[in-house]
Design an enzyme around this catalytic site. Structure first.
Site, mmCIF file in Angstrom:
data_model
loop_
_atom_site.group_PDB
_atom_site.id
_atom_site.type_symbol
_atom_site.label_atom_id
_atom_site.label_comp_id
_atom_site.label_asym_id
_atom_site.label_seq_id
_atom_site.Cartn_x
_atom_site.Cartn_y
_atom_site.Cartn_z
ATOM 1 N N SER A 42 20.800 -2.061 -6.841
ATOM 2 C CA SER A 42 22.334 -2.049 -6.845
ATOM 3 C C SER A 42 22.143 -3.598 -5.526
ATOM 4 O O SER A 42 23.233 -4.051 -5.308
ATOM 5 C CB SER A 42 23.109 -1.275 -6.275
ATOM 6 O OG SER A 42 23.168 0.354 -7.408
ATOM 7 N N GLU A 63 20.808 12.637 -3.775
ATOM 8 C CA GLU A 63 21.417 12.316 -2.024
ATOM 9 C C GLU A 63 21.466 13.106 -1.575
ATOM 10 O O GLU A 63 21.397 13.543 0.071
ATOM 11 C CB GLU A 63 23.136 12.212 -2.154
ATOM 12 C CG GLU A 63 23.137 10.439 -3.268
ATOM 13 C CD GLU A 63 23.384 11.245 -4.655
ATOM 14 O OE1 GLU A 63 23.420 11.684 -5.435
ATOM 15 O OE2 GLU A 63 23.045 9.880 -6.072
ATOM 16 N N PHE A 88 29.206 8.583 -2.560
ATOM 17 C CA PHE A 88 27.623 9.568 -2.711
ATOM 18 C C PHE A 88 27.215 9.656 -1.525
ATOM 19 O O PHE A 88 26.640 11.071 -0.770
ATOM 20 C CB PHE A 88 26.628 9.399 -4.051
ATOM 21 C CG PHE A 88 27.155 9.238 -4.925
ATOM 22 C CD1 PHE A 88 28.575 9.993 -5.611
ATOM 23 C CD2 PHE A 88 27.286 7.502 -5.969
ATOM 24 C CE1 PHE A 88 29.112 9.857 -6.755
ATOM 25 C CE2 PHE A 88 28.208 7.904 -7.687
ATOM 26 C CZ PHE A 88 28.176 8.635 -7.456
ATOM 27 N N ARG A 172 29.610 -5.309 -2.187
ATOM 28 C CA ARG A 172 27.934 -6.046 -2.541
ATOM 29 C C ARG A 172 27.510 -7.617 -2.542
ATOM 30 O O ARG A 172 27.177 -8.066 -2.428
ATOM 31 C CB ARG A 172 27.570 -5.669 -3.683
ATOM 32 C CG ARG A 172 27.248 -3.615 -3.384
ATOM 33 C CD ARG A 172 26.289 -2.901 -4.225
ATOM 34 N NE ARG A 172 26.465 -2.896 -5.728
ATOM 35 C CZ ARG A 172 26.500 -2.424 -6.511
ATOM 36 N NH1 ARG A 172 25.099 -3.518 -7.136
ATOM 37 N NH2 ARG A 172 27.145 -2.713 -8.472
#
Lengths: 321, 264
Positions: A42, A63, A88, A172
């Site tokens: 990612s 996580e 998360f 992103r």
């Protein structure tokens, strides 16, 4: 101030810049390490992982353990940066971040990507509208709603030795460039992007560019809007916000987050105690996320420049009264 | 029961009485383990308590914090009088859940929310691996604590990262039996890639033998010791009555329980 903002796509996406910046950090400080919970693709850190297997760790999809491990790494002298998608990296592991990091006086940098509507096709489960509220409630935490790549890359490096919890929520891709490449940023220091007298628009994250677009629409109507990026939602640049309240008499906030507990909440809390002027909030009206393109979601949740303009009109009416 | 086991238990009773709180069943079940580690196994001393390469003891089952203070008192880190005078006051650094934020050395972690100590310990062990440090990390967990999901996340992580410098001790006093049927810890942890041993958690010689055998066994497998223990061990009253899971002794009970420990 001089801005790069044109409203068009960025020269380079955050996904392209993140890994080289982490590598710069590795070179700058041998104690910096990077942990991910199986989302290396990612933020495009796979190559970094291959190149620095002793500095980059894929913990797997876990996580909570990753946060605890980061706390342990800090105790043993390291400076951990950890990443997952924003829900998360915050909601799922809140107890770990609060106790194992915050309360235990450990220093960890958390990066939550695809915040809010930027989760697009991943839909409601991934669409975090509550991370600012959660992270703001951790004593001493620094909370950054990333507006563009230049700001993110600069702060990733400049906050390296910051103590406690430092949280970045970031898109992103497709975050328009706002700041010049050589711009500098400071924790707790907001920036006035456009001067203006009629009202102040305080906008963070991907809504900063939206606020600049709204400012132009308002200018066409002869309304002079001051646009401010707080840079850090916490600590908030209190002096700047209060000066804006005093000088323009009314504030509109804009955020890609629930209007409860985020930027709008922070500004309202401050202003109501010290310089009570109307604060009108653009953001998610206490709703869950859903699947959609960024454009569709902006339409659904009222996050377009026109929505800020509407709110600005309402704000000016309130100001008259 | 040997003299040190009695002394430690009496310290715990006294401190629990002084602070009017405590989880003494849990404390008594792990005291012999904690003492064995500090006295016979760990590279740790008051003088080296802040050195980078010291061994670490992490108390993940935080409710047994009153087992840690007596051990650190007997090792010379704290004094019984000092803790006794302070514990139970509002601004006390000492409480029934460790709080490292109030200390420089001696206390390595905060406890309270279960499932935090093991991931933290794994992070230290991972750092020791990167640095090539000889430091070993011992982490004391409750059997009931293994209901927490993070415990199993860490088991995956520790095994994948080959943390053979991490030793997980399960104080298996069958707390979990009252909640769920956990099945076999040995089989579970072996399946996760651990090097698993078992010991009588109240027999210091046996514990020492097991810990010594595991120490420095650099085979890439994280270590686990399932310590079979009894809640409230050292006081028949406490073992028999589960009210002592969370109860502090008043002056009369302090005398009774101290007498039981002496006679055990």
């Amino acid at each position: 101030m001089k801005l790069r903002y044109t409203g068009s796509k960025p020269e380079a996406d955050i996904t392209q810049l993140f890994s080289p910046t982490m590598e710069e950090l590795f070179e700058l400080d041998e104690k910096v390490v990077y942990l991910d919970a199986d989302l290396m693709g990612s933020l495009k850190t796979q190559e970094l992982w291959k190149k620095h297997p002793d500095r980059v760790f894929n913990c797997g999809i876990q996580e909570a353990n990753m946060v605890g491990v980061a706390a342990g790494l800090f105790l043993a002298g390291y400076k951990p940066y950890i990443h997952s998608f924003s829900p998360f990296a915050t909601r799922r592991v809140f107890d770990q971040v609060f106790l194992s990091v915050g309360y235990a006086k450990k220093s960890v940098h958390l990066i939550g990507s695809d915040a809010g509507i930027m989760a697009t096709d991943n839909g409601g489960t991934h669409m975090c509208f509550e991370d600012l509220a959660l992270m703001r409630s951790i004593p001493g935490a620094c909370v950054v709603d990333v507006s563009d790549a230049a700001m993110f890359m600069y702060l990733l490096k400049s906050t390296k030795d910051r103590e406690g919890v430092t949280y970045f929520r970031t898109p992103r891709r497709n975050a328009p460039d706002i700041y010049e490449k050589d711009e500098t940023f400071e924790v707790g220091k907001g920036k006035v992007l456009t001067e203006g007298e009629d009202l102040t628009i305080i906008a963070s994250g991907v809504m900063t560019a939206t606020a600049l677009a709204a400012q132009r629409l308002l200018a066409e109507e002869g309304i002079s809007a001051r646009v401010v990026d707080p840079i850090t939602v916490k600590p908030l640049d209190e002096a700047l916000v209060l000066r804006c309240a005093e000088e323009t008499g009314v504030i509109v906030t804009a955020e890609n987050h629930n209007v409860i507990g985020g930027l709008g909440g922070a500004v309202a809390e401050l202003v109501s105690e010290n310089c009570p002027v109307p604060v009108l909030r653009v953001g998610i009206r206490d709703q869950y996320g859903q699947v959609g393109t960024e454009a569709f979601l902006r339409e659904q949740y009222g996050l377009n420049p026109e929505d800020i303009v509407k709110k600005a009109h309402l704000a000016l009416e309130k100001k008259k009264k | 029961m040997n003299q040190i086991s009695k002394t430690l238990r009496k310290h715990a009773l006294y401190l629990s009485h002084k602070c009017r709180d405590g989880n003494l069943q849990s404390v008594f079940s792990c005291l012999d383990i904690v003492w064995t580690l500090y006295d016979r196994i760990m590279a740790w001393s008051v003088e080296t308590a802040q050195e980078e390469d010291r061994d670490f003891f992490i108390i993940s089952k935080g409710q047994a914090t009153l087992a840690l203070y007596p051990v650190l008192i007997e090792k010379g880190m704290f004094s019984l009088e000092e803790i006794g005078a302070e514990i139970g006051s509002f601004d006390s650094r000492y409480c029934i859940q460790t709080d490292l934020t109030k200390f420089q050395g001696g206390i390595e972690n905060n406890a309270g929310s279960l499932g935090h100590g093991l991931p933290f310990a794994a992070g230290i062990a991972n750092a020791n691996k990167i640095k090539g440090s000889p430091s070993q990390v011992y982490v004391l967990c409750g059997d009931g604590e293994f209901c927490e999901g993070t415990m199993w996340e860490t088991c995956i992580f520790a095994s994948a990262k080959k943390l053979d410098n991490l030793c997980v001790i399960i104080d298996d006093n069958d707390s979990v039996g009252a909640m769920v049927d956990m099945g076999s810890f040995v089989r579970k942890l072996e399946a996760f890639g651990f090097d698993v041993s078992e010991a009588d958690g109240h027999n210091m010689e046996e514990l020492e033998t097991v810990f010594r055998a595991l120490r420095g066994r650099a085979d890439g497998r994280p270590k686990a010791v399932i310590a079979h223990t009894v809640r409230g061990y050292g006081s028949p009253t406490m073992t028999e009555h589960d009210i002592w899971f969370h109860k502090a002794p008043n002056a009369e009970e302090l005398e009774l329980l101290t007498g039981e420990v002496d006679a055990f």
